[in-house]
Design a protein around this motif. Sequence first.
Motif, short mmCIF file in Angstrom:
data_model
loop_
_atom_site.label_atom_id
_atom_site.label_comp_id
_atom_site.label_asym_id
_atom_site.label_seq_id
_atom_site.Cartn_x
_atom_site.Cartn_y
_atom_site.Cartn_z
N ARG A 377 0.82 -1.22 0.00
CA ARG A 377 0.00 0.00 0.00
C ARG A 377 0.85 1.26 0.00
O ARG A 377 0.47 2.28 -0.56
CB ARG A 377 -0.91 0.01 1.24
CG ARG A 377 -2.08 -0.94 1.16
CD ARG A 377 -2.86 -0.94 2.47
NE ARG A 377 -3.75 -2.09 2.56
CZ ARG A 377 -4.13 -2.65 3.69
NH1 ARG A 377 -3.69 -2.16 4.85
NH2 ARG A 377 -4.94 -3.69 3.69
N SER A 378 1.99 1.18 0.66
CA SER A 378 2.80 2.39 0.85
C SER A 378 4.23 2.16 0.39
O SER A 378 4.81 1.10 0.66
CB SER A 378 2.80 2.78 2.33
OG SER A 378 3.64 3.89 2.56
N PRO A 379 4.81 3.14 -0.30
CA PRO A 379 6.23 3.04 -0.64
C PRO A 379 7.08 3.41 0.58
O PRO A 379 6.54 3.60 1.68
CB PRO A 379 6.39 4.08 -1.75
CG PRO A 379 5.37 5.12 -1.42
CD PRO A 379 4.21 4.37 -0.81
N THR A 380 8.38 3.51 0.40
CA THR A 380 9.24 3.94 1.49
C THR A 380 8.97 5.41 1.80
O THR A 380 8.34 6.14 1.03
CB THR A 380 10.72 3.71 1.13
OG1 THR A 380 10.94 4.11 -0.22
CG2 THR A 380 11.08 2.25 1.29
N MET A 381 9.46 5.85 2.98
CA MET A 381 8.97 7.10 3.54
C MET A 381 9.32 8.34 2.71
O MET A 381 8.54 9.29 2.65
CB MET A 381 9.50 7.27 4.97
CG MET A 381 9.01 6.20 5.93
SD MET A 381 7.22 5.90 5.86
CE MET A 381 6.57 7.51 6.28
N GLU A 382 10.49 8.35 2.05
CA GLU A 382 10.81 9.54 1.26
C GLU A 382 9.81 9.67 0.10
O GLU A 382 9.46 10.80 -0.30
CB GLU A 382 12.26 9.49 0.77
CG GLU A 382 12.56 8.51 -0.33
CD GLU A 382 12.45 7.07 0.11
OE1 GLU A 382 11.67 6.31 -0.51
OE2 GLU A 382 13.14 6.68 1.08
N SER A 383 9.33 8.55 -0.43
CA SER A 383 8.32 8.60 -1.48
C SER A 383 6.98 9.08 -0.94
O SER A 383 6.25 9.82 -1.60
CB SER A 383 8.17 7.22 -2.14
OG SER A 383 9.40 6.79 -2.69
N GLY A 523 1.77 3.22 -5.33
CA GLY A 523 1.88 2.78 -3.95
C GLY A 523 3.28 2.28 -3.64
O GLY A 523 4.28 2.95 -3.93
N GLY A 524 3.35 1.08 -3.06
CA GLY A 524 4.64 0.50 -2.70
C GLY A 524 5.13 -0.53 -3.69
O GLY A 524 5.95 -1.38 -3.34
N THR A 525 4.66 -0.46 -4.94
CA THR A 525 5.06 -1.45 -5.94
C THR A 525 6.35 -1.06 -6.66
O THR A 525 6.83 -1.82 -7.51
CB THR A 525 3.95 -1.66 -6.99
OG1 THR A 525 3.76 -0.42 -7.72
CG2 THR A 525 2.64 -2.06 -6.33
#
Length: 562
Positions: A377-383, A523-525
Amino acid sequence: MKFSEMPYTRPDLDALAQASAQAVAALDGAETAQAQLEACRVYQETADQVATQCNIAYIRHTIDTRDAFYEAEQDFIDEAMPKIQELDQQVTHALLRSPFRKELSEALGSLLFTNLEIEARSFDPKILPLMQEENKLTSAYQKLYASATVEFDGKTMPLPKLGPYKESQDRAVRRAAYEAEGKFFDEHQQELDELFDKLVKNRTEQAKLMGHENYLQLGYDRLGRNCYDPKKVEAFREQIAKDMVPIVARVKEDQRKRLGLDHLRFYDDVMLFADGNAKPAGSSDEILKAGREMYHGLSPETAEFVDFLYDNELLDVLSKDGKAPGGYCTDIPGYKAPFIFSNFNGTSGDVDVLTHEAGHAFAAYRAFQNGLPAKLRSPTMESCECHSMSMEFLTQDYHEKFFGAATRKYEVGHCEDSLIFIPYGCMVDEFQTRVYENPDWTPAQRNAFWLTLEQKYRPWIDFDNLPFYGRGAGWQRQLHIYLYPLYYIDYCMAQTVAFQFWLASLENREDAWKRYLAFVDKGGTATFEELVSGAGLKLPYAPGAIREIGEKILAWIDANPL
């Protein structure tokens, strides 16, 4: 469902433990990739139920840290969180053992397994007691900060309400506001020093038990960083020191001239204009109403999102006694809902909440709507910070709804303020990096190093013997340094991406929005590098990137005088 109506029950750890054990058995015994995907789905339902209750408790606790019930629940969750992570890790390890990795990668993307491997090496049951202690220490810091009140202007007020006084046109009032804030921190100096010292030593011990020399690699793993390492971050910081600091120094000189001062002091730092910074024209209710209108106008996607947010009471933004400081966006997975928390204080920052935190919330909403699996659902925090910081700029056509005749002033001020922030953020990151490399530093050594970094990243700052700030302890008011180690550089890198989205929007707004929406919807893909490159933008740590971006921003500032 409205947030006020969402029921809360203490997270059922026994149910989660059972679900984890069943998932591990199903994954290990599965004869097809499809069977493994189904096992993950079933487990995630229970994991989402637990996360839902944990986040409801956290939100209600931060809304009123004096509420004894939710304080006790947060204490329970602080104690339980490492155990929850351990149970999740057991499922992760079972997935990593899968003989169907190829098929699962085709279904979910190969990045999932890269992330799972990072996740697996960031936790071990033997550090569970230390993680529990760490959670208690961070909660103690947050509660201390939330308790902060000052006597000022004949009133007793929480620290966030000093914000308007820090932007007063009266220089003496500005200085007095910083003195009042500093007095609170000085009065709690010993407690703040002890809390941080314990946190550094705790995290260092966790890292050593995991086989690391210090906390840095473990910290990077916990942030899930999957495409860059500390060397690239250091290269980025050095570009900022070399190429961005001189540009910011020029902007600060412009500020000095606008203010008609012979020398800038620290209490002038956020005072960008002699007749006062741009402030929202309306009340809090009017700002919230304008925010809804803004997102209705921006795009069909944001119109749907903002109605869901407002209709379900998924934001709490007014400052009040007992409320935790700062702002954040979290999510409530059981209701496929984001939640925005902040402290309005009558400054332009109130509008920034409706763009920055709403950028996070929009990304979370889209991930739920697009049906992305929990791990993607979520990428890494800088993204994630690219989502929020870019939204601050991409809503520019609607800023007039908040600022009226002061819109131009807000836009120039917001651009300059965003630029000025980057060296500060890099200073925070270098401070944390060196602190974790030197965990035995005394409080005095930490403060001395902070003052050294001030000269590197903010040479225009003069603290004028202010309490707290003048002794090099100003970093202690930065929540992230206590709560989210090594996170702050994410804001800096994201800001360079946000500037690029903004510059692109000045040329073609429709195209920039499409690129932004595609960035969000992945997202986090994809990794940070893949997301940035896919949007046709430069990576922050690419050689020469900062000079190019900085010069374009400076050209815009010069072309748009007030």
